[in-house]
Design an enzyme around this catalytic site. Structure first.
Site, PDB file in Angstrom:
ATOM      1  CB  SER A   1     -69.272  36.848  69.813  1.00 29.05           C
ATOM      2  OG  SER A   1     -68.279  37.654  69.211  1.00 29.05           O
TER       3      SER A   1
ATOM      4  CE1 TYR B   1     -71.163  35.262  64.920  1.00 23.85           C
ATOM      5  CE2 TYR B   1     -69.969  37.159  65.800  1.00 23.85           C
ATOM      6  CZ  TYR B   1     -70.209  35.791  65.778  1.00 23.85           C
ATOM      7  OH  TYR B   1     -69.509  34.963  66.631  1.00 23.85           O
TER       8      TYR B   1
END
Length: 250
Positions: free
Chosen positions: A137, A150
């Site tokens: 990501s 995350y």
């Protein structure tokens, strides 16, 4: 691009980027192993993949990871490509009472599982001179407020990719990582949000991209297939961003 008779494992294949990737590999002639926790969703994806192997598994469990590799080899006889796509998201703050449990869960799913599956699959991918594509990501490159766990996991996955790319290059195996920006999937709803909350979150993310748009899963899948194909035979250890210009905006 043709993946005729190539054997591809896709984790997180029950929806979103994983599902789109599995379908596109199958359309290009690959034999696909669909890995996920939701049997019903996997069955729905399988209908678009010809005659895939469906493996219901929890990738955070080592015995399930071993079963994924063993079942793929038993059914297809080899492994050419591993796509470590499965991941979860959750908000976190280091001051929160339960933050360590959140870190453990996210790091286990988003980072450790990819390490375990890569370790188990790599000897077989060496034999086929195949490659590995990890799905990270833009959170691996920049912080997203309230998503420290995350971001940490994705940054770790990016660096793991580079480390393994260097280790496997002498054996002719390429390892790369894709870093998407916002993609319209069910990851927010899967973290416990309502559809309305998910839609609102995507609307906010859209404003944070230079192109003012959210990607569809198929766009990322197209990039994954390109990176996994012989057209990218010179690319290894690379972190490839597809984010509609999110990295450009402050």
């Amino acid at each position: 691009m043709s993946f005729q008779n190539k054997v591809v494992i896709v984790t997180g294949a029950s929806s979103g980027i994983g599902a789109a990737t599995a379908v596109k590999f199958a359309e290009e002639g690959a034999k696909v192993a669909l890995v996920g926790r939701n049997q019903e969703k996997l069955n729905n994806v399988a209908k678009k993949c010809g005659n895939p192997l469906i493996i219901t598994a929890d990738i955070t469990k080592d015995e399930d990871a071993k079963r994924i590799i063993e079942n793929t080899l038993r059914n297809f006889g080899k492994i050419d490509i591993l796509v470590n796509n499965a991941g979860i998201g959750s908000s976190s703050n280091i001051l929160d009472e339960g933050v360590l449990q959140i870190y453990d869960k996210i790091l286990s799913t988003n980072l450790r599982s990819a390490i375990v599956l890569t370790h188990l699959a790599a000897p077989h991918i060496v034999k086929t001179k195949g490659n590995i594509v990890n799905i990270s990501s833009v959170a691996g490159h920049r912080m997203i407020p309230e998503f420290s766990a995350y971001c940490t996991a994705k940054a770790g996955l990016d660096h793991f990719t580079r480390a393994v790319a260097l280790e496997l290059a002498p054996q002719g195996v390429r390892v790369n990582v894709i870093n998407p920006g916002p993609v319209k999937t069910d990851i927010i709803e899967n973290s416990g949000a309502t559809k309305e909350m998910s839609d609102a979150a995507f609307d906010r993310m859209r404003t944070r991209t230079a192109l003012s748009r959210i990607s569809e899963p198929g766009e990322v899948a197209d990039l994954i297939l390109f990176v996994a194909s012989d057209k990218s035979k010179a690319i290894t250890g690379s972190s490839i961003v597809t984010d509609n210009g999110m990295m450009l905006k402050p």
